[in-house]
Scaffold this motif. Structure first.
Motif, mmCIF file in Angstrom:
data_model
loop_
_atom_site.group_PDB
_atom_site.id
_atom_site.type_symbol
_atom_site.label_atom_id
_atom_site.label_comp_id
_atom_site.label_asym_id
_atom_site.label_seq_id
_atom_site.Cartn_x
_atom_site.Cartn_y
_atom_site.Cartn_z
ATOM 1 N N THR A 123 3.086 5.164 -0.419
ATOM 2 C CA THR A 123 3.203 5.523 -1.837
ATOM 3 C C THR A 123 4.360 6.503 -1.998
ATOM 4 O O THR A 123 4.440 7.483 -1.259
ATOM 5 C CB THR A 123 1.890 6.175 -2.333
ATOM 6 O OG1 THR A 123 0.819 5.298 -2.013
ATOM 7 C CG2 THR A 123 1.915 6.432 -3.835
ATOM 8 N N ASP A 127 -2.539 8.510 -8.137
ATOM 9 C CA ASP A 127 -2.175 8.328 -6.734
ATOM 10 C C ASP A 127 -0.954 9.207 -6.473
ATOM 11 O O ASP A 127 -0.123 9.383 -7.360
ATOM 12 C CB ASP A 127 -1.829 6.853 -6.451
ATOM 13 C CG ASP A 127 -1.880 6.529 -4.959
ATOM 14 O OD1 ASP A 127 -2.217 7.426 -4.157
ATOM 15 O OD2 ASP A 127 -1.586 5.368 -4.591
ATOM 16 N N ASP A 152 -0.035 -0.412 -3.505
ATOM 17 C CA ASP A 152 0.243 -0.892 -2.157
ATOM 18 C C ASP A 152 -0.325 0.075 -1.126
ATOM 19 O O ASP A 152 -0.351 1.287 -1.361
ATOM 20 C CB ASP A 152 1.757 -1.018 -1.937
ATOM 21 C CG ASP A 152 2.309 -2.254 -2.638
ATOM 22 O OD1 ASP A 152 1.499 -3.159 -2.938
ATOM 23 O OD2 ASP A 152 3.523 -2.309 -2.886
ATOM 24 N N SER A 184 -4.544 5.408 -1.520
ATOM 25 C CA SER A 184 -4.293 4.199 -2.321
ATOM 26 C C SER A 184 -5.380 3.156 -2.090
ATOM 27 O O SER A 184 -5.800 2.468 -3.020
ATOM 28 C CB SER A 184 -2.921 3.620 -1.979
ATOM 29 O OG SER A 184 -1.921 4.592 -2.168
HETATM 30 MG MG LIG Z 1 -0.701 5.583 -0.766
#
Ligand SMILES: [Mg+2]
Ligand SMILES: Nc1nc2c(ncn2[C@@H]2O[C@H](COP(=O)(O)OP(=O)(O)OP(=O)(O)O)[C@@H](O)[C@H]2O)c(=O)[nH]1
Ligand SMILES: [Zn+2]
Length: 362
Positions: free
Chosen positions: A238, A254, A223, A210
């Motif tokens: 995540t 992601d 985040d 991320s």
């Molecule tokens: Mg992540």
């Protein structure tokens, strides 16, 4: 407002869409089918991007992140019929693994229509060669092109050694070295991704997937979470697979960090990563060589000379057995399904015969 072209809706997808759903050209009295892409899928609920912005719809759970779909909307604006996904475009790539701890041996589709799979390897932890190989097998098998992306380059003093070790292990797969912190290696990745393609990042939690996405897009899109002080592992920050537009129609996916990667029907991927071993088999004296103590075994010779690394041979064998056992379970499940339907029809036939006989008698 985000539009489809920002999510990889190229001329190729447009063509595929009108070929697959000819009714995208509206007929009088019929609603037009619109193209849309699933940018996040949460079991039955899917977030789509359409040419009129994002839209949440309920589905039967078959739509996965990355799918191109045909969306039917009610044109009358009275809102009586909710918009619905009425078809999924054939996937040109499918990243999948076997569901963990699943006795039914089902596949879990992680993403569809991915062009590049970035296997993310953090440089601050010891490199697991087996893990890298296994992930590359799944990545090749998806139909996409794998890349290895080393992250956190700023954290290692053994940088050069890790890079050359990774290049050796990756065996021909391109290796990119990045530091989201220092901004290194981002331009090279931008160039490699190219316009209109989708790059999915996969790897363990805390690997920096991320963080790399945020660095590539240039703002806080996802985040991120601190790794644990003790072992450097991530905290599973995540939790959903999600598409993030990168500009010029390129898209990043992601994904939540995964611990293991159980293989699903990955023979092609196995061949792509271990082609050299499968090539050796052709040189064994006996065609049915079990590569144990048979005379003239090319594998044993290569192990002896060090040309073939023992660890790699074992890693290959483990994945082969895993796939063989998956196929055994699949065929047992298949037989059970057939058996059950056979019994059901046989029983139904007997009941029908019984009924006819009684009818005749009566
Ligand atoms: Mg992540
Ligand atoms: N020093 C340094 N730290 C980094 C770099 N990239 C990521 N990190 C740190 O690594 C930690 C984990 O990063 P994330 O991006 O959340 O990792 P992730 O792979 O997305 O993890 P999950 O979402 O849990 O799968 C964060 O504390 C980041 O700040 C980097 O290039 N350099
Ligand atoms: Zn042999």
């Amino acid at each position: 407002m985000n539009t489809l072209s920002e999510y990889g809706f190229t001329d190729r997808i447009r063509g595929l869409f009108s070929f697959t759903f000819p009714s995208a050209l509206p007929l009088p009295g019929h609603p037009a089918l619109e193209p849309a892409r699933a940018i996040r899928a949460d079991r039955g609920r899917v977030l789509l991007i359409t040419n009129h912005g994002p839209l949440q719809v309920e589905t039967d759970g078959t739509v996965v992140t990355g799918d191109w779909v045909a969306l039917a909307r009610n044109n009358d604006d009275d809102g009586a019929v909710p918009p619905a996904v009425v078809g999924i475009l054939p996937r040109y790539s499918t990243l999948q693994r076997k569901k963990a701890h699943d006795p039914l041996s089902e596949a879990q589709v992680l993403g569809a229509n991915i062009d590049l799979v970035g296997v993310v390897v953090p440089i601050d932890r010891p490199l697991s060669a087996n893990r890298l190989e296994r992930t590359l097998v799944a990545a090749w098998d998806s139909g996409a092109v794998p890349l290895v992306i080393l992250t956190k380059a700023d954290l290692s003093s053994r940088f050069d050694a890790v890079v050359s070790q990774t290049v050796e292990r990756a065996r021909g797969v391109e290796v990119f070295t990045t530091s989201a912190e220092a901004g290194d290696g981002l331009d090279a990745l931008h160039v490699r991704i190219g316009a209109g393609s989708t790059l999915a990042l996969i790897g363990p939690s805390g690997a920096g997937k991320s963080t790399l996405i945020n660095a590539l897009v240039g703002f806080h899109a996802q985040d991120t979470g601190e790794v644990r002080a003790g072992d450097g592992k991530g905290r599973h920050t995540t939790t959903a697979r999600e598409l993030i537009p990168l500009g010029s129609g390129s898209v990043l996916m992601d994904t939540p960090g995964v611990r293991g990667f159980a293989l699903w029907d990955a023979e092609d991927g196995l061949e792509a990563v271990f082609g050299d071993i499968e090539e050796l088999f052709l040189h064994c004296r006996f065609t049915d060589c079990a590569h144990g103590s048979e005379p003239g075994c090319a594998v044993q010779t290569a192990l002896g000379t060090g040309e073939l690394e023992e660890r790699r041979w074992l890693s290959y064998g483990k994945m082969q057995r895993e796939l063989a056992s998956l196929h055994r379970r699949q065929s047992i499940a298949e037989q059970r399904r057939h058996g059950r339907s056979f019994h059901r029809t046989a029983k139904e036939a007997a009941m029908a015969k019984d009924f006819r006989n009684r009818f005749r008698e009566g």
